[in-house]
Design an enzyme around this catalytic site. Sequence first.
Site, PDB file in Angstrom:
ATOM      1  N   ASP A 261      -8.486   6.053   3.161  1.00  0.00           N
ATOM      2  CA  ASP A 261      -7.228   5.486   2.682  1.00  0.00           C
ATOM      3  C   ASP A 261      -6.540   6.584   1.865  1.00  0.00           C
ATOM      4  O   ASP A 261      -6.920   6.868   0.732  1.00  0.00           O
ATOM      5  CB  ASP A 261      -7.520   4.242   1.828  1.00  0.00           C
ATOM      6  CG  ASP A 261      -6.268   3.691   1.159  1.00  0.00           C
ATOM      7  OD1 ASP A 261      -5.204   4.337   1.228  1.00  0.00           O
ATOM      8  OD2 ASP A 261      -6.361   2.606   0.544  1.00  0.00           O
TER       9      ASP A 261
ATOM     10  N   CYS B  57      -3.832  -4.569  -7.425  1.00  0.00           N
ATOM     11  CA  CYS B  57      -4.412  -4.918  -6.116  1.00  0.00           C
ATOM     12  C   CYS B  57      -5.837  -4.393  -5.999  1.00  0.00           C
ATOM     13  O   CYS B  57      -6.237  -3.881  -4.928  1.00  0.00           O
ATOM     14  CB  CYS B  57      -3.560  -4.408  -4.962  1.00  0.00           C
ATOM     15  SG  CYS B  57      -1.886  -5.012  -5.003  1.00  0.00           S
TER      16      CYS B  57
ATOM     17  N   GLN C 237      -2.802   7.277  -1.876  1.00  0.00           N
ATOM     18  CA  GLN C 237      -2.548   7.975  -3.144  1.00  0.00           C
ATOM     19  C   GLN C 237      -2.843   9.469  -3.041  1.00  0.00           C
ATOM     20  O   GLN C 237      -2.554  10.219  -3.976  1.00  0.00           O
ATOM     21  CB  GLN C 237      -3.398   7.361  -4.268  1.00  0.00           C
ATOM     22  CG  GLN C 237      -3.113   5.912  -4.568  1.00  0.00           C
ATOM     23  CD  GLN C 237      -1.709   5.674  -5.148  1.00  0.00           C
ATOM     24  OE1 GLN C 237      -1.023   6.597  -5.597  1.00  0.00           O
ATOM     25  NE2 GLN C 237      -1.275   4.426  -5.149  1.00  0.00           N
TER      26      GLN C 237
ATOM     27  N   HIS D  49      -8.548  -0.453  -3.032  1.00  0.00           N
ATOM     28  CA  HIS D  49      -7.343  -1.293  -3.088  1.00  0.00           C
ATOM     29  C   HIS D  49      -7.562  -2.443  -2.098  1.00  0.00           C
ATOM     30  O   HIS D  49      -8.258  -2.277  -1.092  1.00  0.00           O
ATOM     31  CB  HIS D  49      -6.160  -0.427  -2.656  1.00  0.00           C
ATOM     32  CG  HIS D  49      -4.826  -1.085  -2.716  1.00  0.00           C
ATOM     33  ND1 HIS D  49      -4.382  -1.963  -1.748  1.00  0.00           N
ATOM     34  CD2 HIS D  49      -3.828  -0.983  -3.617  1.00  0.00           C
ATOM     35  CE1 HIS D  49      -3.160  -2.369  -2.066  1.00  0.00           C
ATOM     36  NE2 HIS D  49      -2.801  -1.784  -3.191  1.00  0.00           N
TER      37      HIS D  49
ATOM     38  N   LYS E 292       5.344   6.344  -0.942  1.00  0.00           N
ATOM     39  CA  LYS E 292       4.648   6.884  -2.127  1.00  0.00           C
ATOM     40  C   LYS E 292       4.762   8.400  -2.180  1.00  0.00           C
ATOM     41  O   LYS E 292       4.155   9.057  -3.019  1.00  0.00           O
ATOM     42  CB  LYS E 292       3.174   6.475  -2.101  1.00  0.00           C
ATOM     43  CG  LYS E 292       2.957   4.971  -2.310  1.00  0.00           C
ATOM     44  CD  LYS E 292       1.475   4.690  -2.411  1.00  0.00           C
ATOM     45  CE  LYS E 292       1.142   3.227  -2.231  1.00  0.00           C
ATOM     46  NZ  LYS E 292       1.612   2.364  -3.298  1.00  0.00           N
TER      47      LYS E 292
HETATM   48  N1  C6P Z   1      -0.771   0.695  -4.125  1.00  0.00           N
HETATM   49  C1  C6P Z   1      -0.052   0.483  -6.414  1.00  0.00           C
HETATM   50  O1  C6P Z   1       0.785   0.190  -7.284  1.00  0.00           O
HETATM   51  P1  C6P Z   1       1.241  -0.042   1.024  1.00  0.00           P
HETATM   52  O2  C6P Z   1       1.656  -1.151   0.096  1.00  0.00           O
HETATM   53  O3  C6P Z   1       0.810  -0.544   2.376  1.00  0.00           O
HETATM   54  O4  C6P Z   1       2.259   1.053   1.107  1.00  0.00           O
HETATM   55  O5  C6P Z   1      -0.021   0.668   0.344  1.00  0.00           O
HETATM   56  C2  C6P Z   1      -1.165  -0.073   0.050  1.00  0.00           C
HETATM   57  C3  C6P Z   1      -2.146   0.761  -0.715  1.00  0.00           C
HETATM   58  C4  C6P Z   1      -3.329   1.132  -0.103  1.00  0.00           C
HETATM   59  N2  C6P Z   1      -4.226   1.923  -0.723  1.00  0.00           N
HETATM   60  C5  C6P Z   1      -4.013   2.380  -1.961  1.00  0.00           C
HETATM   61  C6  C6P Z   1      -5.025   3.273  -2.590  1.00  0.00           C
HETATM   62  C7  C6P Z   1      -2.846   2.037  -2.649  1.00  0.00           C
HETATM   63  O6  C6P Z   1      -2.650   2.491  -3.879  1.00  0.00           O
HETATM   64  C8  C6P Z   1      -1.901   1.185  -2.023  1.00  0.00           C
HETATM   65  C9  C6P Z   1      -0.661   0.736  -2.742  1.00  0.00           C
HETATM   66  C10 C6P Z   1       0.368   0.357  -4.972  1.00  0.00           C
HETATM   67  O7  C6P Z   1      -1.170   0.882  -6.695  1.00  0.00           O
HETATM   68  C11 C6P Z   1       0.950  -0.981  -4.681  1.00  0.00           C
HETATM   69  S1  C6P Z   1      -0.208  -2.280  -4.855  1.00  0.00           S
END
Ligand code: C6P
Length: 425
Positions: free
Chosen positions: A216, A382, A219, A139, A242
């Site tokens: 990371d 993203c 997910q 991401h 999430k």
């Molecule tokens: N992915 C998706 O729809 P934040 O926005 O900081 O809470 O998380 C960022 C992020 C980082 N790593 C991974 C693997 C992610 O999936 C995400 C967030 C969302 O896939 C929003 S783009």
Amino acid sequence: MQAKLNNKEIIVKDNKDVLDINQIKADFPILNQPINNHRLVYLDNAATTQKPKSVIDAQNEFYLTINANIHRGLHTLAEKATNAYEKTREHVAQFIGGVKTEEIIFTNGTTEAINMVAYTWGEKNINEGDEIVITEMEHHANLVPWVMLAKKKKALLKRIPVTPSGYLDLSNIDKIITSKTKLLAVTHMSNVLGTINPIAELAQLAHDKGAIILGDGAQAVPHLPVDVKELGVDFYAFSAHKMLGPTGVGVLYGKKELLETMPPFNMGGEMIDTVTFDNITWAELPHKFEAGTPNIAGVVAFDETLHYLEKIGMENIRQHEITLLDYALKQLTQIDGLEIQGPLEVTNRGGAISFTDPKIHPHDISTFLDSRGIAIRAGHHCAQPLMKILQKVATARASLYIYNDRNDIDALVEALKKMRKYFGV
Ligand code: C6P
């Protein structure tokens, strides 16, 4: 069917769901409303999940009865607020495997947590000629900070490729992770492919070369039992929103010995010990990394979120998703022309299912499904470099969580079939 996941045996149960979904659904008031005259089928959980009433109540209760700033005041409410905030920190430390409370830093999300590592550990430890390793399935949150750091420091950014079936290709890993590698930054679960990466194995490979590893977990933590000590990671980041929690709350786990050597990220109130016009000393961990007033109400409500997940059980959540994923993939792969991205083996993946139709743009898929009350995400998620590798401008993505059931999958599949007729393909 049996498979190994983070050293735990996972059994794929045929047809039987381990969770009482109707009871769970009743905890989520938002799911009761019709969308475009249809029952809401919420399948955009990888973007953000819905919140159970108990979490919403916990946040409201904070504002109604406790609201005060933390770590500052000496009055009763200030003490109550501080205690509630710090209770969540202890809970998070237990939830991810029983780490030290000072190893838990609250951030506003995964993105900020990873940036914190890049701007503090990275600034201090990455030098010209060093190597940073990421994967092709990252991401942007775990990619852009490393691209920028590598450019600034004249370091080399290397990447682990993705195979056509959506796994990391580790066949040349000895050439990718070398004695020059300082950091391996890798997603635990891909938000596009659903792939669950072998973090423990990668941590071993990184450590063997003297490098550290950042996971990371955005997910992964919502969907799997995660023990950061078992994984062997040095840093690990995730977001509350999430996993049924409030927005604006995230976690950076970092090994104490690393956090202690790192400079602070944001400068300001509450992250200092002493301040003069000439010299400043930093507060102890974890406060050194928590400047200013944080999302106190969100962090307090995150404690209730963890209780809610624990009541259901992370093993049960994983089991439920495997069963539902199996059901979904069997049906989606039957739809003419539909191309599923990522592994098809349910034990190696989570419930983010990206798919494309050769004749219908993902945005049109999403709009059509929305007209039937079905919320999915369409776009590059993203992960633009990964889209390029997949040779797609975008994908449609349905992503599962604890309140989804077979009726939701049936509604999705039926709507996709109708859509193909509607578009004449
Ligand atoms: N992915 C998706 O729809 P934040 O926005 O900081 O809470 O998380 C960022 C992020 C980082 N790593 C991974 C693997 C992610 O999936 C995400 C967030 C969302 O896939 C929003 S783009």
